[in-house]
Design an enzyme around this catalytic site. Structure first.
Site, PDB file in Angstrom:
ATOM      1  N   ASP A 258      -9.922  -4.646  -4.848  1.00 60.30           N
ATOM      2  CA  ASP A 258      -9.226  -3.679  -3.994  1.00 60.30           C
ATOM      3  C   ASP A 258      -9.781  -2.284  -4.245  1.00 60.30           C
ATOM      4  OD1 ASP A 258      -7.384  -2.037  -2.635  1.00 60.30           O
ATOM      5  OD2 ASP A 258      -5.726  -3.405  -3.054  1.00 60.30           O
TER       6      ASP A 258
ATOM      7  N   SER B 282       0.833  -1.199   0.000  1.00 58.27           N
ATOM      8  CA  SER B 282       0.000   0.000   0.000  1.00 58.27           C
ATOM      9  C   SER B 282       0.875   1.260   0.000  1.00 58.27           C
ATOM     10  CB  SER B 282      -0.959  -0.044   1.197  1.00 58.27           C
ATOM     11  OG  SER B 282      -1.951   0.951   1.113  1.00 58.27           O
TER      12      SER B 282
ATOM     13  N   HIS C 140      -7.972  -5.237  -0.248  1.00 56.54           N
ATOM     14  CA  HIS C 140      -6.721  -4.582   0.141  1.00 56.54           C
ATOM     15  C   HIS C 140      -5.948  -5.315   1.239  1.00 56.54           C
ATOM     16  CE1 HIS C 140      -4.205  -1.096  -0.486  1.00 56.54           C
ATOM     17  NE2 HIS C 140      -4.141  -0.856   0.811  1.00 56.54           N
TER      18      HIS C 140
END
Length: 422
Positions: free
Chosen positions: A357, A186, A386
């Site tokens: 996601d 991320s 995610h």
């Protein structure tokens, strides 16, 4: 204007009060009922990162690393695995970097056979885990106090420009090695894209870059959190101030641990955990929920949130806009924010993305894939959201084993741009 801000301030406080009333009601209801099934809180919910590592039977080391601009970062290390307790010389070094509002515990929150940090250690790697400035474990500075606004005047710009070089150089000095493997998740990938495209000397120290749920732009992100980021900067500052964002106080930590220990609240707890990044509930070990919420959110700066707000609105990977040409000139040597060019990054890069996601959206990923110059591997997992990349039950089979395979294959890969098949 002042009247509007006053109303917003009042509304935000009312929301907090009603939230506390709701929580108190749930607590009282659960306590009074007596017969509701309750899970015992996992002891790791009350441990720091080093304690969790030792609790799992692994060797643990912890260091403090000073950045060029004075921040003192906590870095955790698993020097070897359970099957290699004796020192056997140097091992390939891996740096794991967490995402927004995360910390190093994200890599070791599950059981050893389901946590990337432990899996890499058992596979023969020297595992290091960073903690970005401002999170639970990196709240120190050589001259500034966390009570000063100046301490919190940072975003992922500074994490890429100062944190990553400091940590990587420290690791190389400590281990005597010349290069590291970098795994970002991320926001940890955002830091990598910026750092490795703007600092060639740092990029040369990276053997291979593994990007999990990669984020360069958030133009198409559809998380509920991105809707909040559409608010004007001033509104965000009114709601959250100018310092820290979502730092987990002891009170709320204890509260979340308790709530996620109630079986009847399992679904609510999982929904809260998955809300920002998309839902794939069946792929989570909910018996670990109170460990997840005990360490995440780990906090960041309001300025970092403002930077993500700017990213949502611009649809580009740019430096933080300081709000005036004069300030931008002072910080960036140009009157407008720098636009980062991922194409300038030459590090061999492997990417794993999720079809569900909400943050690393497939449309943003499509743009990113066209800009990664030395993309050696990409895998999309259609049903993944995610958090599957760090907490997914099937993450070892679908991602982690492939990472290890690429790491062990790396010395034999041809130089320059190439594609590999697994």
């Amino acid at each position: 204007m002042s009247e509007i801000l006053s109303r917003v301030w009042t509304v935000s406080h009312r929301v907090e009060i009603w939230l506390l009333i709701l929580v108190a009601y749930l607590l009282q209801r659960n306590v009074n009922s007596g017969h509701l099934p309750t899970k015992a809180a996992d002891p790791e919910a009350f441990m720091n990162v080093s304690e969790i590592i030792k609790h799992k039977g692994y060797p643990s080391e912890e260091y403090e690393v000073a950045t060029e601009d004075g921040y003192i970062l906590s870095v955790n290390r698993i020097p070897r695995g359970q099957t290699r307790l004796k020192k056997e010389g140097s091992r390939p070094v891996v740096l794991l970097q967490h995402g927004l509002l995360g910390d190093a515990s994200n890599w070791i929150s599950n059981l050893p056979n389901n946590s990337l940090g432990f899996i890499l250690a058992d596979a023969g790697f020297d595992v290091w885990m960073g903690n970005s400035r401002g999170n639970t474990w990196s709240r120190k500075h050589k001259t500034l106090s966390i009570d000063q606004d100046e301490f919190w005047a940072f975003s992922y710009d500074e994490m890429a420009r100062f944190d990553l070089p400091a940590v990587i150089n420290f690791i190389l000095q400590k281990t005597g090695q010349k290069k590291v493997y970098y795994v970002g998740y991320s926001q940890g990938t955002t830091m990598g894209f910026i750092a490795f495209s703007t600092m060639p000397e740092l990029a040369h120290k990276i053997k291979m870059y593994f990007a999990l749920a990669p984020i360069a732009t958030v133009k198409y992100a559809r998380s509920p959190g991105t809707k909040f980021l559409l608010l004007p900067d001033m509104m965000i500052k009114v709601l959250f101030g100018r310092q820290e964002f979502l730092y987990q106080t002891r009170f709320f930590r204890q509260l979340f641990i308790y709530l996620c220990g109630q079986m009847i609240l399992d679904q609510i707890c999982s929904n809260i955990i998955l809300l920002l990044g998309g839902f794939n509930t069946n792929n989570m070990n909910m018996s670990r929920a109170n460990v997840y919420v005990a360490h995440t959110p780990a906090g960041t700066s309001v300025q970092n949130i403002l930077h993500w707000s700017q990213a949502v609105n611009s649809g580009e990977l740019r430096a933080f806009d300081w709000g005036s040409e004069t300030k931008n000139q002072e910080k960036c040597n140009q009157p407008t924010p720098i636009r980062y060019k991922v194409r300038d990054m030459m590090v061999p890069t492997a990417m794993w993305t999720g079809g569900q996601d909400w943050l690393s959206n497939p449309d943003d990923v499509k743009t990113l894939l066209s800009e990664v110059t030395n993309l050696i591997y990409h895998k999309n997992i259609p049903e993944w959201a995610h958090v599957d990349f760090i907490w997914g039950l099937d993450a070892p089979q679908r991602v982690y084993n492939e990472i290890i395979h690429l790491m062990k294959q790396e010395p034999n890969l041809p130089q320059g741009t190439c594609r590999v098949k697994l």
